[in-house]
Design a protein around this motif. Structure first.
Motif, short mmCIF file in Angstrom:
data_model
loop_
_atom_site.label_atom_id
_atom_site.label_comp_id
_atom_site.label_asym_id
_atom_site.label_seq_id
_atom_site.Cartn_x
_atom_site.Cartn_y
_atom_site.Cartn_z
N VAL A 45 -6.47 -2.79 -7.85
CA VAL A 45 -6.87 -1.48 -7.33
C VAL A 45 -5.93 -0.41 -7.89
O VAL A 45 -4.71 -0.53 -7.75
N TYR A 46 -6.50 0.61 -8.50
CA TYR A 46 -5.73 1.73 -9.00
C TYR A 46 -5.48 2.73 -7.87
O TYR A 46 -6.31 2.87 -6.97
N ASP A 47 -4.36 3.42 -7.94
CA ASP A 47 -4.08 4.51 -7.02
C ASP A 47 -3.38 5.61 -7.79
O ASP A 47 -2.58 5.35 -8.69
N ARG A 100 0.79 -1.22 0.00
CA ARG A 100 0.00 0.00 0.00
C ARG A 100 0.82 1.27 0.00
O ARG A 100 0.31 2.33 -0.36
N ASP A 153 -3.15 -5.45 -6.98
CA ASP A 153 -4.30 -6.21 -6.48
C ASP A 153 -5.61 -5.68 -7.05
O ASP A 153 -6.61 -5.56 -6.35
N LEU A 165 -1.29 0.11 -10.20
CA LEU A 165 -2.33 -0.92 -10.19
C LEU A 165 -1.77 -2.13 -9.45
O LEU A 165 -0.88 -2.81 -9.94
N ARG A 186 -4.21 7.22 -11.85
CA ARG A 186 -4.18 5.77 -12.07
C ARG A 186 -2.75 5.30 -12.37
O ARG A 186 -2.51 4.49 -13.25
#
Length: 162
Positions: A150-152, A27, A148, A146, A143
């Motif tokens: 999930v974009y961040d 994370r 898991d 990426l 974006r």
């Protein structure tokens, strides 16, 4: 008691363990696991020889966290690139702030003019700390990550020391 100090080569196995634990949370860091000890040792040794800033928060032999600032190269030698992390069990105790304040103080001694960092926008506690210490937004990479499924987004922050 947690002590903020410069990293030593003797710290490297414990530092790698801490780096790996934070990375495996998937994370907070770009890496998803720590590099092999030999590669990490070469990186830290080279940085120490060049006088780079690499601090740890140590509780005895345990490394609770770290903060490093690596100067840029060529036309960016006035800019430092900051990286940091704190073990989950030590978060919320002000260790990150103590690490950053000590690293920024050393950056001023080295006459760095600007400190840059990247933070995932989902990492609200880190973003709050950086802004509390005076970092300002310089950009946003939408974006950009990426993991898991999930974009961040990645927020680009900077602190001007002059």
């Amino acid at each position: 008691m947690v002590e903020i100090r410069s990293i030593t080569l003797e710290d490297l196995p414990a530092f790698r363990e801490t780096l790996d634990a934070v990375a495996r949370e998937r994370r907070y860091l770009h890496m998803l696991e720590a590099p092999p000890l030999e590669r990490l040792t070469n990186y830290v040794r080279t940085g120490l020889e060049k006088g780079h800033i690499h601090l740890v928060a140590a509780e005895g032999a345990k490394i609770a966290g770290w903060c490093d600032i690596t100067p840029g190269i060529n036309g960016e030698v006035h800019v430092g690139h900051l990286g940091m992390g704190v073990l989950n069990s030590f978060r919320g105790q002000g260790i990150g702030q103590r690490l950053m304040e000590a690293a920024l103080a050393r950056a001023r001694v080295l006459h760095l003019e600007k400190i840059e960092l990247q933070v995932f926008t989902a990492n609200q506690p880190a973003m709050a700390l950086y802004k509390k210490l005076g970092f300002v937004e310089e950009g946003l990479r939408k974006r950009a990550r990426l993991v898991d499924a999930v974009y961040d987004d990645i927020l680009l922050l900077a602190l001007f020391l002059d």
